[in-house]
Design a protein around this motif. Structure first.
Motif, PDB file in Angstrom:
ATOM      1  N   PRO A  11      54.859  77.483 -32.305  1.00 48.39           N
ATOM      2  CA  PRO A  11      55.150  78.887 -32.618  1.00 48.39           C
ATOM      3  C   PRO A  11      54.031  79.564 -33.414  1.00 48.39           C
ATOM      4  O   PRO A  11      53.750  80.751 -33.200  1.00 48.39           O
ATOM      5  CB  PRO A  11      56.442  78.831 -33.435  1.00 48.39           C
ATOM      6  CG  PRO A  11      56.626  77.397 -33.825  1.00 48.39           C
ATOM      7  CD  PRO A  11      55.924  76.584 -32.806  1.00 48.39           C
ATOM      8  N   ALA A  12      53.347  78.820 -34.297  1.00 46.96           N
ATOM      9  CA  ALA A  12      52.265  79.424 -35.093  1.00 46.96           C
ATOM     10  C   ALA A  12      51.097  79.774 -34.181  1.00 46.96           C
ATOM     11  O   ALA A  12      50.577  80.901 -34.219  1.00 46.96           O
ATOM     12  CB  ALA A  12      51.813  78.449 -36.185  1.00 46.96           C
ATOM     13  N   GLY A  13      50.682  78.831 -33.336  1.00 51.61           N
ATOM     14  CA  GLY A  13      49.537  79.054 -32.451  1.00 51.61           C
ATOM     15  C   GLY A  13      49.817  80.136 -31.427  1.00 51.61           C
ATOM     16  O   GLY A  13      48.961  80.994 -31.151  1.00 51.61           O
ATOM     17  N   MET A  14      51.019  80.127 -30.848  1.00 47.08           N
ATOM     18  CA  MET A  14      51.332  81.133 -29.814  1.00 47.08           C
ATOM     19  C   MET A  14      51.369  82.538 -30.414  1.00 47.08           C
ATOM     20  O   MET A  14      50.937  83.501 -29.782  1.00 47.08           O
ATOM     21  CB  MET A  14      52.653  80.793 -29.133  1.00 47.08           C
ATOM     22  CG  MET A  14      52.528  79.578 -28.220  1.00 47.08           C
ATOM     23  SD  MET A  14      53.936  79.363 -27.117  1.00 47.08           S
ATOM     24  CE  MET A  14      55.165  78.676 -28.223  1.00 47.08           C
ATOM     25  N   THR A  15      51.869  82.667 -31.643  1.00 40.88           N
ATOM     26  CA  THR A  15      51.902  83.992 -32.277  1.00 40.88           C
ATOM     27  C   THR A  15      50.489  84.445 -32.617  1.00 40.88           C
ATOM     28  O   THR A  15      50.130  85.618 -32.415  1.00 40.88           O
ATOM     29  CB  THR A  15      52.776  83.969 -33.550  1.00 40.88           C
ATOM     30  OG1 THR A  15      54.034  83.398 -33.223  1.00 40.88           O
ATOM     31  CG2 THR A  15      52.971  85.366 -34.104  1.00 40.88           C
ATOM     32  N   ALA A  16      49.665  83.525 -33.126  1.00 36.94           N
ATOM     33  CA  ALA A  16      48.266  83.875 -33.421  1.00 36.94           C
ATOM     34  C   ALA A  16      47.582  84.354 -32.144  1.00 36.94           C
ATOM     35  O   ALA A  16      46.847  85.352 -32.148  1.00 36.94           O
ATOM     36  CB  ALA A  16      47.538  82.666 -34.006  1.00 36.94           C
ATOM     37  N   ALA A  17      47.847  83.665 -31.029  1.00 36.44           N
ATOM     38  CA  ALA A  17      47.227  84.029 -29.747  1.00 36.44           C
ATOM     39  C   ALA A  17      47.666  85.431 -29.314  1.00 36.44           C
ATOM     40  O   ALA A  17      46.853  86.255 -28.879  1.00 36.44           O
ATOM     41  CB  ALA A  17      47.602  83.005 -28.685  1.00 36.44           C
ATOM     42  N   LEU A  18      48.950  85.709 -29.436  1.00 33.33           N
ATOM     43  CA  LEU A  18      49.478  87.023 -29.037  1.00 33.33           C
ATOM     44  C   LEU A  18      48.814  88.139 -29.849  1.00 33.33           C
ATOM     45  O   LEU A  18      48.335  89.131 -29.302  1.00 33.33           O
ATOM     46  CB  LEU A  18      50.998  87.044 -29.253  1.00 33.33           C
ATOM     47  CG  LEU A  18      51.711  88.353 -28.951  1.00 33.33           C
ATOM     48  CD1 LEU A  18      51.650  88.667 -27.466  1.00 33.33           C
ATOM     49  CD2 LEU A  18      53.167  88.292 -29.398  1.00 33.33           C
ATOM     50  N   GLY A  33      49.681  69.272 -24.893  1.00 34.12           N
ATOM     51  CA  GLY A  33      50.930  69.016 -24.159  1.00 34.12           C
ATOM     52  C   GLY A  33      51.541  70.326 -23.697  1.00 34.12           C
ATOM     53  O   GLY A  33      50.848  71.289 -23.414  1.00 34.12           O
ATOM     54  N   ALA A  34      52.874  70.335 -23.655  1.00 31.74           N
ATOM     55  CA  ALA A  34      53.561  71.562 -23.230  1.00 31.74           C
ATOM     56  C   ALA A  34      53.594  72.547 -24.381  1.00 31.74           C
ATOM     57  O   ALA A  34      53.676  72.146 -25.542  1.00 31.74           O
ATOM     58  CB  ALA A  34      54.978  71.220 -22.801  1.00 31.74           C
ATOM     59  N   PRO A  35      53.540  73.865 -24.094  1.00 31.05           N
ATOM     60  CA  PRO A  35      53.641  74.826 -25.186  1.00 31.05           C
ATOM     61  C   PRO A  35      55.001  74.748 -25.877  1.00 31.05           C
ATOM     62  O   PRO A  35      56.015  74.493 -25.221  1.00 31.05           O
ATOM     63  CB  PRO A  35      53.459  76.177 -24.488  1.00 31.05           C
ATOM     64  CG  PRO A  35      53.607  75.929 -23.046  1.00 31.05           C
ATOM     65  CD  PRO A  35      53.361  74.487 -22.788  1.00 31.05           C
ATOM     66  N   HIS A  64      55.797  81.764 -24.924  1.00 30.05           N
ATOM     67  CA  HIS A  64      54.589  81.491 -24.124  1.00 30.05           C
ATOM     68  C   HIS A  64      54.376  82.541 -23.028  1.00 30.05           C
ATOM     69  O   HIS A  64      53.239  82.912 -22.727  1.00 30.05           O
ATOM     70  CB  HIS A  64      54.700  80.098 -23.496  1.00 30.05           C
ATOM     71  CG  HIS A  64      53.446  79.663 -22.819  1.00 30.05           C
ATOM     72  ND1 HIS A  64      52.262  79.481 -23.479  1.00 30.05           N
ATOM     73  CD2 HIS A  64      53.174  79.399 -21.519  1.00 30.05           C
ATOM     74  CE1 HIS A  64      51.322  79.126 -22.640  1.00 30.05           C
ATOM     75  NE2 HIS A  64      51.845  79.068 -21.440  1.00 30.05           N
ATOM     76  N   GLU A  65      55.487  83.015 -22.459  1.00 28.66           N
ATOM     77  CA  GLU A  65      55.407  83.903 -21.282  1.00 28.66           C
ATOM     78  C   GLU A  65      54.427  85.079 -21.418  1.00 28.66           C
ATOM     79  O   GLU A  65      53.589  85.298 -20.542  1.00 28.66           O
ATOM     80  CB  GLU A  65      56.808  84.437 -20.930  1.00 28.66           C
ATOM     81  CG  GLU A  65      57.509  83.580 -19.887  1.00 28.66           C
ATOM     82  CD  GLU A  65      59.002  83.839 -19.864  1.00 28.66           C
ATOM     83  OE1 GLU A  65      59.715  82.949 -19.384  1.00 28.66           O
ATOM     84  OE2 GLU A  65      59.453  84.913 -20.355  1.00 28.66           O
ATOM     85  N   PRO A  66      54.470  85.836 -22.526  1.00 28.49           N
ATOM     86  CA  PRO A  66      53.629  87.048 -22.568  1.00 28.49           C
ATOM     87  C   PRO A  66      52.142  86.771 -22.772  1.00 28.49           C
ATOM     88  O   PRO A  66      51.329  87.686 -22.598  1.00 28.49           O
ATOM     89  CB  PRO A  66      54.178  87.824 -23.779  1.00 28.49           C
ATOM     90  CG  PRO A  66      54.975  86.877 -24.569  1.00 28.49           C
ATOM     91  CD  PRO A  66      55.333  85.726 -23.711  1.00 28.49           C
ATOM     92  N   THR A 284      58.407  81.018 -40.486  1.00 32.11           N
ATOM     93  CA  THR A 284      57.218  81.046 -41.359  1.00 32.11           C
ATOM     94  C   THR A 284      55.964  80.729 -40.540  1.00 32.11           C
ATOM     95  O   THR A 284      54.890  81.261 -40.812  1.00 32.11           O
ATOM     96  CB  THR A 284      57.358  80.077 -42.547  1.00 32.11           C
ATOM     97  OG1 THR A 284      57.522  78.730 -42.060  1.00 32.11           O
ATOM     98  CG2 THR A 284      58.536  80.434 -43.424  1.00 32.11           C
ATOM     99  N   ALA A 285      56.107  79.881 -39.514  1.00 31.70           N
ATOM    100  CA  ALA A 285      54.971  79.575 -38.632  1.00 31.70           C
ATOM    101  C   ALA A 285      54.513  80.835 -37.907  1.00 31.70           C
ATOM    102  O   ALA A 285      53.322  81.129 -37.797  1.00 31.70           O
ATOM    103  CB  ALA A 285      55.375  78.493 -37.624  1.00 31.70           C
ATOM    104  N   VAL A 286      55.482  81.587 -37.422  1.00 31.95           N
ATOM    105  CA  VAL A 286      55.194  82.825 -36.684  1.00 31.95           C
ATOM    106  C   VAL A 286      54.484  83.835 -37.604  1.00 31.95           C
ATOM    107  O   VAL A 286      53.491  84.469 -37.218  1.00 31.95           O
ATOM    108  CB  VAL A 286      56.538  83.380 -36.135  1.00 31.95           C
ATOM    109  CG1 VAL A 286      56.458  84.841 -35.811  1.00 31.95           C
ATOM    110  CG2 VAL A 286      56.973  82.572 -34.921  1.00 31.95           C
ATOM    111  N   GLY A 287      54.960  83.965 -38.831  1.00 31.73           N
ATOM    112  CA  GLY A 287      54.333  84.882 -39.796  1.00 31.73           C
ATOM    113  C   GLY A 287      52.895  84.479 -40.087  1.00 31.73           C
ATOM    114  O   GLY A 287      51.989  85.327 -40.116  1.00 31.73           O
ATOM    115  N   ASP A 288      52.686  83.168 -40.273  1.00 37.36           N
ATOM    116  CA  ASP A 288      51.319  82.670 -40.512  1.00 37.36           C
ATOM    117  C   ASP A 288      50.404  83.029 -39.344  1.00 37.36           C
ATOM    118  O   ASP A 288      49.251  83.437 -39.538  1.00 37.36           O
ATOM    119  CB  ASP A 288      51.305  81.136 -40.622  1.00 37.36           C
ATOM    120  CG  ASP A 288      51.928  80.615 -41.901  1.00 37.36           C
ATOM    121  OD1 ASP A 288      52.349  81.423 -42.747  1.00 37.36           O
ATOM    122  OD2 ASP A 288      51.988  79.375 -42.045  1.00 37.36           O
ATOM    123  N   GLY A 289      50.909  82.859 -38.133  1.00 34.20           N
ATOM    124  CA  GLY A 289      50.104  83.098 -36.932  1.00 34.20           C
ATOM    125  C   GLY A 289      49.638  84.541 -36.858  1.00 34.20           C
ATOM    126  O   GLY A 289      48.461  84.827 -36.579  1.00 34.20           O
TER     127      GLY A 289
END
Ligand code: FAD
Ligand code: NAP
Length: 304
Positions: A11-18, A33-35, A64-66, A284-289
């Motif tokens: 969740p942290a990496g995917m949010t940072a990517a978005l 591995g898998a997202p 992951h979708e968007p 909190t992972a999403v916020g960090d990202g």
């Protein structure tokens, strides 16, 4: 050269990517591995705002979708090292090397082993670290869950869907888990507790687990209990070996950051569970990202 490479697609990496992609940066996510990260091993999530209840794999898909739509490049690979060459960084996998202006380390954490006799011998033959993955193999059996935190209690509750009885063994007489989970466990007829006790040895018949020796830490008494499976949830270790060479971790391997997710190395940010922090959660992972993506953007504006 990439603007930012994000290592890890939890969740942290995917949010940072978005967030980075929506700032028009050239972004790649390197994942082994898998997202979804640890969310893939999580049954029901009921503390992610906007969902009364959602399964870990489903939330992973939704996050992951968007990414593709916003132009995030998904690369597969196990990152072995990150090199800091000042103006640019190199991210190395076994068979590739990528150059980037910034790196966001989002590699999360992994289960800690209990380190008792029999654990390795019977790993995947009755010893498990993932109720979601393995729970259904234990229909009708008596199971032991080790630990007293959120994971142990939540996953013990999940295992009651399959098991005859689930016993939680905890080294103290009080759980660490959130109150709401504790209340559910105490109210569940299928959940038992063994307090003030630790696992001494996991025993089996060479094919699978059959019983566990448990020691009461107050009396020193060791008793043998029959169990068909043992699920271990005694905490997490950071996944940070790939940044060992950068001297940005603390002694245990967690990565300290400031509130902008800056590590000690300029242009290298850390987010999510791998960070030295108090509350390791999806929120909190999403916020960090999101914060790290904004910091990476500012770093690029100021330095390139
Ligand atoms: P992770 O989810 O750990 O993702 C890290 C990613 O990095 C992984 O995909 C991994 O494959 C990848 N990676 C690691 N090393 C490399 C490498 N060298 N190269 C390439 N890729 C790499 N939190 C909640 O908020 N609610 C819950 O209900 C909840 N339930 C949980 C239940 C369990 C059993 C567990 C274990 C955790 C639970 N959590 C829950 C905690 C939550 O899952 C984590 O806080 C969150 O997943 C952390 O996200 P992250 O992105 O930092 O790391
Ligand atoms: P944790 O909170 O660190 O708890 C680990 C538990 O294992 C503690 O009860 C600890 O005992 C016990 N323990 C540690 N070493 C042990 C040993 N050698 N022998 C026996 N027992 C041992 O880890 P976690 O439960 O995996 O949770 C990790 C993170 O994920 C936390 O931030 C948690 O909040 C989060 N999470 C959240 C949810 C949710 O929100 N629903 C669900 C799961 C996980 P002591 O209590 O005595 O220290």
């Amino acid at each position: 050269m990439y603007d930012t490479i994000i290592i890890g697609s939890g969740p942290a990496g995917m949010t940072a990517a978005l967030y980075a992609a929506r700032s028009n940066l050239k972004v790649a996510v390197l994942e082994q591995g898998a997202p979804g990260g640890q969310m893939n091993n999580t049954s029901d999530i009921e503390n992610y705002p906007g969902y009364e209840m959602i399964s870990g794999p489903e939330l992973s898909m939704k996050m992951h979708e968007p990414l593709e739509k916003f132009g995030v490049e998904n690369l597969y690979g196990i990152v072995s090292a990150v090199e800091d060459h000042g103006e640019f960084k190199k991210v190395l996998t076994e068979d590739a090397s990528y150059e980037t202006k910034t790196v966001i380390v989002a590699t999360g954490a992994k289960h800690r082993p209990l380190e008792v006799a029999g654990e390795e011998t019977y790993n995947s033959r009755g010893v498990s670290y993932c109720a979601v993955c393995d729970g259904a193999f234990f229909r009708g059996q008596d199971l032991l869950v080790v630990g007293g935190g959120d994971s142990a209690v939540e996953e013990a509750l999940f295992l009651t869907r399959f098991a005859n009885k689930v016993t939680i063994v905890h080294r103290r007489d009080e759980l660490r888990a959130q109150k709401v989970l504790q209340d559910r466990a105490f109210a569940n007829d299928k959940v038992d507790f063994i307090w003030d006790s630790v696992v001494k040895e996991i025993k089996g018949n060479d094919v699978k687990v059959t019983s566990v020796d448990i020691e009461n830490v107050k009396t020193g008494q060791v008793t043998n209990h029959e169990f068909g499976g043992v699920f271990i949830y005694v905490g997490l270790d950071p996944v940070s070996s790939m940044v060992e060479g950068l001297s940005i971790t603390d002694e245990a391997g967690w990565i300290p950051t400031d509130e902008h997710m800056n590590t000690k190395a300029a242009g290298i940010f850390a987010v999510g569970d791998v960070r030295q922090k108090d509350l390791r959660q999806i929120t909190t992972a999403v916020g960090d990202g999101a914060t790290a993506a904004q910091s990476a953007y500012q770093y690029i504006v100021n330095n390139f």
